[in-house]
Scaffold this motif. Sequence first.
Motif, short mmCIF file in Angstrom:
data_model
loop_
_atom_site.label_atom_id
_atom_site.label_comp_id
_atom_site.label_asym_id
_atom_site.label_seq_id
_atom_site.Cartn_x
_atom_site.Cartn_y
_atom_site.Cartn_z
N ARG A 271 13.00 27.31 20.58
CA ARG A 271 12.89 27.47 22.37
C ARG A 271 12.99 26.06 22.91
N THR A 272 13.28 25.09 22.09
CA THR A 272 14.14 23.78 23.14
C THR A 272 15.39 24.46 23.45
N ARG A 275 15.09 26.57 26.61
CA ARG A 275 15.14 26.18 27.48
C ARG A 275 16.04 25.30 28.11
N THR A 276 16.63 24.40 26.99
CA THR A 276 17.60 23.49 27.31
C THR A 276 19.52 24.12 27.80
N GLN A 278 18.98 27.29 29.46
CA GLN A 278 18.84 28.37 29.84
C GLN A 278 19.18 29.48 29.65
N LEU A 283 15.19 34.28 25.18
CA LEU A 283 13.93 33.31 25.41
C LEU A 283 12.47 35.04 24.79
#
Length: 718
Positions: A271-272, A275-276, A278, A283
Amino acid sequence: MKSPRAILLLLLLALSTGTALAQSRAADSLRRLLNTARRPDTTRVRRLHALVTELAATDAPQALRLGREALGLARQLRDTAGIGRGLLWLSILHRREARYDSARYYTLLARQLFARRHDRRREAKACLELSLIDQLQSNPASALAWALRGLPLAEQSQDLAVQTQLRSTIGGIYSQIGDYPSALAMLQQALRDGRRLGDQQVVAATLSNLASTYQMQKKWPQALYYFQRAVQASQRMGDVKNETTNEIGLAEVYGQQGDHTQALEHGYRARTLVRTNQDEYNLPAVQLMLARSFLLTQRPDSAVALARQALQLSQRTRSNGNIGNAADVLAQAYAALGNYRAAYEHQRLYADYQDTLAGEATQRKTSALRYGYELGKKQNQIALLNKTRQLQAQRGARQRQQLYGLLAGLVGALLVAALLWRNVYNKQRANRDLNEKNEQIARQRDDLTRALTGLREAQTRLIQREKMASLGELTAGIAHEIQNPLNFVNNFSEVSVELVEEFMDGPWQRLPEAEKAYATELLDSLTQNLQKITHHGHRADSIVKGMLQHSHASTGERVLTDLNALVAEHLPLAYQSFRAKNKDFNATLTPDFDSRVQQVNLVPQDIGRVLINLFNNAFYALQQRQLTGPADYVPELVVHTKRQRNQVQIRVQDNGIGMDEEIQQKVFQPFFTTKPTGEGTGLGLSLSYDIVVKGHGGTLSVASQPGQGTEVVISLPV
């Protein structure tokens, strides 16, 4: 559990493996060149493509804009090589953005261009791209078809890199449909070839597919081992997307083993990364993996929230694999919450997705594809044998020339006659051995040719049987679904008529005289409406029964059949059946059978169905002309059979209303009919065409003149 990681194959065609810094420097250098040298030539097209390569992984919108500019310039310059590269790059960029329709459009154009140029290597790449697009949309049968079409092209062009990519793709598809032995064999070969080539992208993707294959078999140690190696390979290349995907795989395996701590650790790491960077592509997969972890730790509310977000994202990008997984998680989570209605709806969605992967139709299609691939190998063996025979024939010709030289030398060299005789004897023996080998090769070639012919016929029958079975199942399903509501319409309309009659016999009598006239008018209108509903309901019921008759599947087994007897049996049968529905219809039947037409190898039930369809159409045309034609018109149907060299013909001629050229071009299309609404389904001639052409290898043609009649010709091979 997720399907095997076809997602990783998304990066197989990526052409950039350097660091971000190197990419930035190369991109800046290319921009300066493009700004200073603006001449519209092929050099600018290649520089634009190089810049697209550098920007593809970091700036997709800019890469798309430059790719379109390069394609437009290449088309203006008629640079076919630049057009092909431009189309393929636009396909890759659209695929990465989950715009699969656009990706497929550009790839099909590229494949057609490469095929016209006989560029097998790039055509194989286009087939690989089409396979990746279908695999990303969970369409394994089509994905396997494109991959197996591309593999022989790559082998012919001796492009080991594309061969390796295709084998990795095929291995992933075999794993996806549950053929694990074939998947492991193909993936291990791809892994060996990828390492030998030094292609880290293929190595990483193949490691991930191997891990997923072992995961599907619940072999956890092997799955963890290959996922960990795939993560390491992705980190070495700086490939964050594949690293994220493999972290998800590690989290799933730990979760399936019950190690929730490790599962959440790898899940949060994934997940990191999402998010980092995009990374909207990974996702949904991260959300589904965390939702499964919450489900296993008895937190169904959190699982529902994450899975619903993943489902919405996947439906927007049409990622069928993630849609199926999200439906599975939601079904389990809603069941845990006691919302069984929602659980049942999502379980049905998940079952539909599973059917696309493991259903009988998919299994039949993939089996037929592998069957066709084996046929191609047989053809290559025959070509190799023919080439070997030609080489040996050339060698024999050279030996004969040497023999003639020795014989000529005998005239002028009597002193060495004994030596020459010995040489002649040796050459003759060599020629005999060569002739024996040639005969042996010819026998082997003939045996392989016969085997290939048998395999082709079996494949044709298999495909036709599958198509007929699928059509029958579809037609029967639709007819049965329509039958129940149709019965309700007919029954309630008849009951309503009886209620109106009861009202007329009872309460109507007690109405005041001033109101009786108005009530009578309303009841008459209501009765007429109900009668129309009943009439049209019975018409719809006859259509449904006709569809059920078309759905009856035959055995598909060919037997030796007396064709004249078969035609003679079905002609009066069709005539009496038509007259039973049309009492005033009469026609002259003229059979003209060729005595040389005897036993023909065919499926009698299928050919009988074709004859019934053709006879009924002819009787309908005769009836329509009888209703509108002159008083002295005599309807006539003539049926000929004729034996020719390698085929037999059945000619059905009528002097009915005929058809114009436009209608003749559409008569074999499914659901096209010239009859009024309710009198024809439009399936008869389409089904007949499939039976004759695809089921028996024959031909079906029609010739007609408006107002003069129609002739339909069936040709069947002997």
